[in-house]
Design a protein around this motif. Structure first.
Motif, PDB file in Angstrom:
ATOM      1  N   SER A 107     -52.425  84.125 -84.821  1.00 18.23           N
ATOM      2  CA  SER A 107     -52.516  84.907 -83.583  1.00 18.23           C
ATOM      3  C   SER A 107     -53.001  86.339 -83.834  1.00 18.23           C
ATOM      4  O   SER A 107     -53.521  86.986 -82.926  1.00 18.23           O
ATOM      5  N   LYS A 108     -52.838  86.834 -85.046  1.00 23.33           N
ATOM      6  CA  LYS A 108     -53.253  88.203 -85.369  1.00 23.33           C
ATOM      7  C   LYS A 108     -54.728  88.290 -85.768  1.00 23.33           C
ATOM      8  O   LYS A 108     -55.296  89.382 -85.854  1.00 23.33           O
ATOM      9  N   LEU A 109     -55.344  87.145 -86.025  1.00 22.96           N
ATOM     10  CA  LEU A 109     -56.678  87.132 -86.633  1.00 22.96           C
ATOM     11  C   LEU A 109     -57.740  87.776 -85.753  1.00 22.96           C
ATOM     12  O   LEU A 109     -58.491  88.650 -86.201  1.00 22.96           O
ATOM     13  N   GLN A 110     -57.837  87.344 -84.502  1.00 19.94           N
ATOM     14  CA  GLN A 110     -58.912  87.834 -83.648  1.00 19.94           C
ATOM     15  C   GLN A 110     -58.856  89.358 -83.493  1.00 19.94           C
ATOM     16  O   GLN A 110     -59.886  90.044 -83.609  1.00 19.94           O
ATOM     17  N   GLY A 111     -57.676  89.902 -83.270  1.00 13.71           N
ATOM     18  CA  GLY A 111     -57.546  91.348 -83.109  1.00 13.71           C
ATOM     19  C   GLY A 111     -57.958  92.101 -84.354  1.00 13.71           C
ATOM     20  O   GLY A 111     -58.641  93.139 -84.283  1.00 13.71           O
ATOM     21  N   ASP A 112     -57.579  91.584 -85.534  1.00 13.51           N
ATOM     22  CA  ASP A 112     -57.946  92.247 -86.783  1.00 13.51           C
ATOM     23  C   ASP A 112     -59.451  92.214 -87.009  1.00 13.51           C
ATOM     24  O   ASP A 112     -60.037  93.185 -87.513  1.00 13.51           O
ATOM     25  N   ILE A 113     -60.086  91.101 -86.627  1.00  7.64           N
ATOM     26  CA  ILE A 113     -61.534  90.988 -86.813  1.00  7.64           C
ATOM     27  C   ILE A 113     -62.272  91.929 -85.857  1.00  7.64           C
ATOM     28  O   ILE A 113     -63.210  92.634 -86.255  1.00  7.64           O
ATOM     29  N   ILE A 114     -61.866  91.939 -84.614  1.00  7.33           N
ATOM     30  CA  ILE A 114     -62.547  92.764 -83.613  1.00  7.33           C
ATOM     31  C   ILE A 114     -62.480  94.245 -83.976  1.00  7.33           C
ATOM     32  O   ILE A 114     -63.404  95.015 -83.677  1.00  7.33           O
ATOM     33  N   ARG A 115     -61.420  94.660 -84.640  1.00  9.17           N
ATOM     34  CA  ARG A 115     -61.284  96.075 -85.018  1.00  9.17           C
ATOM     35  C   ARG A 115     -62.252  96.491 -86.125  1.00  9.17           C
ATOM     36  O   ARG A 115     -62.448  97.679 -86.373  1.00  9.17           O
ATOM     37  N   TYR A 131     -67.646  76.989 -83.042  1.00  8.35           N
ATOM     38  CA  TYR A 131     -66.883  77.348 -81.842  1.00  8.35           C
ATOM     39  C   TYR A 131     -65.716  78.276 -82.174  1.00  8.35           C
ATOM     40  O   TYR A 131     -65.403  79.198 -81.419  1.00  8.35           O
ATOM     41  N   PHE A 132     -65.083  78.044 -83.323  1.00  9.33           N
ATOM     42  CA  PHE A 132     -63.965  78.890 -83.720  1.00  9.33           C
ATOM     43  C   PHE A 132     -64.443  80.311 -84.010  1.00  9.33           C
ATOM     44  O   PHE A 132     -63.825  81.294 -83.590  1.00  9.33           O
ATOM     45  N   LEU A 133     -65.592  80.412 -84.670  1.00 16.29           N
ATOM     46  CA  LEU A 133     -66.130  81.738 -84.966  1.00 16.29           C
ATOM     47  C   LEU A 133     -66.574  82.446 -83.690  1.00 16.29           C
ATOM     48  O   LEU A 133     -66.374  83.663 -83.539  1.00 16.29           O
ATOM     49  N   GLN A 134     -67.153  81.708 -82.764  1.00 16.14           N
ATOM     50  CA  GLN A 134     -67.521  82.304 -81.475  1.00 16.14           C
ATOM     51  C   GLN A 134     -66.291  82.844 -80.760  1.00 16.14           C
ATOM     52  O   GLN A 134     -66.321  83.931 -80.178  1.00 16.14           O
ATOM     53  N   PHE A 135     -65.203  82.083 -80.818  1.00 21.06           N
ATOM     54  CA  PHE A 135     -63.959  82.533 -80.210  1.00 21.06           C
ATOM     55  C   PHE A 135     -63.459  83.818 -80.867  1.00 21.06           C
ATOM     56  O   PHE A 135     -63.085  84.787 -80.189  1.00 21.06           O
ATOM     57  N   LEU A 136     -63.470  83.856 -82.180  1.00 15.23           N
ATOM     58  CA  LEU A 136     -62.982  85.036 -82.901  1.00 15.23           C
ATOM     59  C   LEU A 136     -63.801  86.279 -82.586  1.00 15.23           C
ATOM     60  O   LEU A 136     -63.272  87.388 -82.517  1.00 15.23           O
ATOM     61  N   LEU A 137     -65.103  86.070 -82.385  1.00 17.24           N
ATOM     62  CA  LEU A 137     -65.997  87.208 -82.153  1.00 17.24           C
ATOM     63  C   LEU A 137     -66.286  87.432 -80.675  1.00 17.24           C
ATOM     64  O   LEU A 137     -67.237  88.136 -80.319  1.00 17.24           O
ATOM     65  N   ASN A 138     -65.486  86.833 -79.811  1.00 13.43           N
ATOM     66  CA  ASN A 138     -65.681  86.997 -78.364  1.00 13.43           C
ATOM     67  C   ASN A 138     -67.086  86.627 -77.918  1.00 13.43           C
ATOM     68  O   ASN A 138     -67.719  87.325 -77.125  1.00 13.43           O
TER      69      ASN A 138
END
Length: 454
Positions: A107-115, A131-138
């Protein structure tokens, strides 16, 4: 797994090479076979394995290049999941095993990547990764990082002693698989019976196949995975198979042998020619020599031998330059070997096998050479020349009268139905030249006949 320090050194080296930003390495997820809960046997992403060694589903590794610190993202199993799957190693313990600095829930992954201002990812080869990478990178751009790809290829291309030891351990199993196939093959058996024996041996010894077994009396089909033919005396059987080591390093060996246990005179002639092709190529396997040169030397040897047999004519160098040999030898000499049987091919075959000095040809046959670069100590490769009589290809070339100044089509017609012969070994390049990896596997016609008749 290797010792944690090995993975720590690999990650820190990669971080220093990239210099800035966040490297994101995505581990593999389970893949449904025919409905969601019925999954294929899990195989971890090879780049993920290289940098942390963790052979578990649903993990992500990030490396902060500035601090050289790594973080593992994943979730411990719930009680409901444990009921069905059993307990698995905790994320905390996984991080410790790999020397990873931090661990967090997914659950912490996307926020850490976006920062992070600069994200480095590798090419994705599966839709679920995409699809998972697209999700992580919005849903922003997911094009891979060219500097990261180049650095990973450079790093993974040089195999350490530990890695070569893993390949040798895979080859120990593969050697016995091939011996079992030679000793067990006989008239009247289905190919699948021998495939079952080989795969069963690997499974009994804690291994698995590095790629789908190629075992066929139709050896002219380069990558046949159909095993329903009945083997008969007079047939040649081509066995291209290799096991993985416990840490997923691949082996890749091919032998060709007669179902009857005895080569006919013409089978022996063609087999011995392929053997000579391999020996010729091996003479070029040393540092600072282009692997393309080794391939072309094997091709020239093929032309010389086929000319003696009345199938080709003319100057061998001219025939090779025109690509006439490719009617009989339509593939490349070999490829890199490591955590992938075609090592790192998911990062781009041209990037792995070619460079500014060695460019890919568009000539039929030579275009399929997967690796052309100058050899370096630490490279591990396959050496796998072959000669094949492919009816559809013969018909096409004959109809076009293609390169008839070098090909005697009247004689070639007589070889339709012969099949194909390939001989393949795995080698490591050293400062002094090369060494053949793994135990000796019967290879000469005499050795093959001896083991088949013992």
């Amino acid at each position: 797994m290797f010792e944690p320090n090995i993975y720590i050194k690999r990650r820190k080296h990669l971080a220093r090479e990239i210099g800035d930003g966040l490297i994101v390495l995505i581990g593999n997820k389970p893949v449904p076979m025919n409905y969601p809960s019925n999954t294929l046997r899990f195989r971890q992403d090879s780049n993920f394995l290289y940098y942390c060694g963790l052979d578990y589903e649903n993990l992500v590794l990030t490396i902060d290049c500035a601090s050289e610190k790594s973080t593992l993202y994943g979730d411990d199993l719930t009680v409901d999941e444990i009921v069905w799957e059993g307990q698995r190693t905790s994320i905390k313990t996984m991080a410790e095993l790999s020397g990873i600095d931090r661990f967090e829930t997914t659950s912490k992954l996307q926020g850490d990547i976006i920062r992070s201002n600069d994200i480095h990812t590798l090419p994705v080869y599966r839709e679920d990764q995409k699809y998972f990478l697209q999700f992580l990178l919005n849903n922003s751009d997911i094009s891979s990082s060219k500097p990261l790809v180049a650095c990973v290829i450079k790093q993974r291309s040089i195999k350490s002693d530990d890695e070569i030891s893993e390949i040798n351990s895979a080859l120990k199993i593969t050697s016995e698989m091939h011996s079992i196939a030679m000793r067990s093959t006989r008239d009247g058996l289905l190919e699948q019976e021998i495939v079952g024996l080989m795969e069963g041996y690997a499974l009994q010894h804690g291994s698995r196949m590095a790629y789908p077994v190629i075992f066929t009396i139709n050896g002219e089909i380069l990558h046949s995975n159909i095993y329903d033919n009945v083997m008969k005396s007079g047939d040649l059987t081509l066995n291209d198979s290799g096991a993985e080591s416990p840490l997923h390093y691949a082996s890749d060996i091919t032998r060709t042998f007669p179902v009857s246990g005895k080569f006919t005179p013409i089978q022996k002639d063609i087999y011995d020619l392929v053997y000579e092709m391999q020996q010729t190529a091996l003479e070029f396997c040393k540092p600072k020599t282009s692997y393309k040169d080794a391939h072309l030397a094997a091709a020239k040897k093929a032309v010389m031998g086929l000319t003696k047999l009345g199938l080709m004519s003319g100057d061998p160098e001219e025939a090779v330059s025109k690509g006439a040999h490719a009617l009989f030898y339509p593939h490349g000499l070999g490829h890199m070997l490591g955590l992938d049987v075609h090592d790192m091919e998911g990062l781009g075959e041209d990037l792995v096998g070619y460079d500014d000095k060695n460019q890919r040809s568009d000539q039929f046959g030579l275009a399929y050479l997967r690796f052309s670069k100058d050899l370096e100590p630490g490279f591990v490769l396959t050496v796998e020349p072959g000669i094949y009589f492919i009816s559809h290809l013969i018909d096409q070339w004959k109809a076009d009268n293609k390169l008839s100044e070098h090909i005697n089509y009247a004689e070639v017609e007589k070889f339709k139905g012969f099949g194909g012969i390939r001989i393949e070994d795995n080698i490591a390049i050293s400062d002094k030249g090369y060494s053949v990896l793994g135990p000796h596997i019967p290879k000469t016609t005499e050795e093959i006949e001896d083991i088949m008749q013992s």
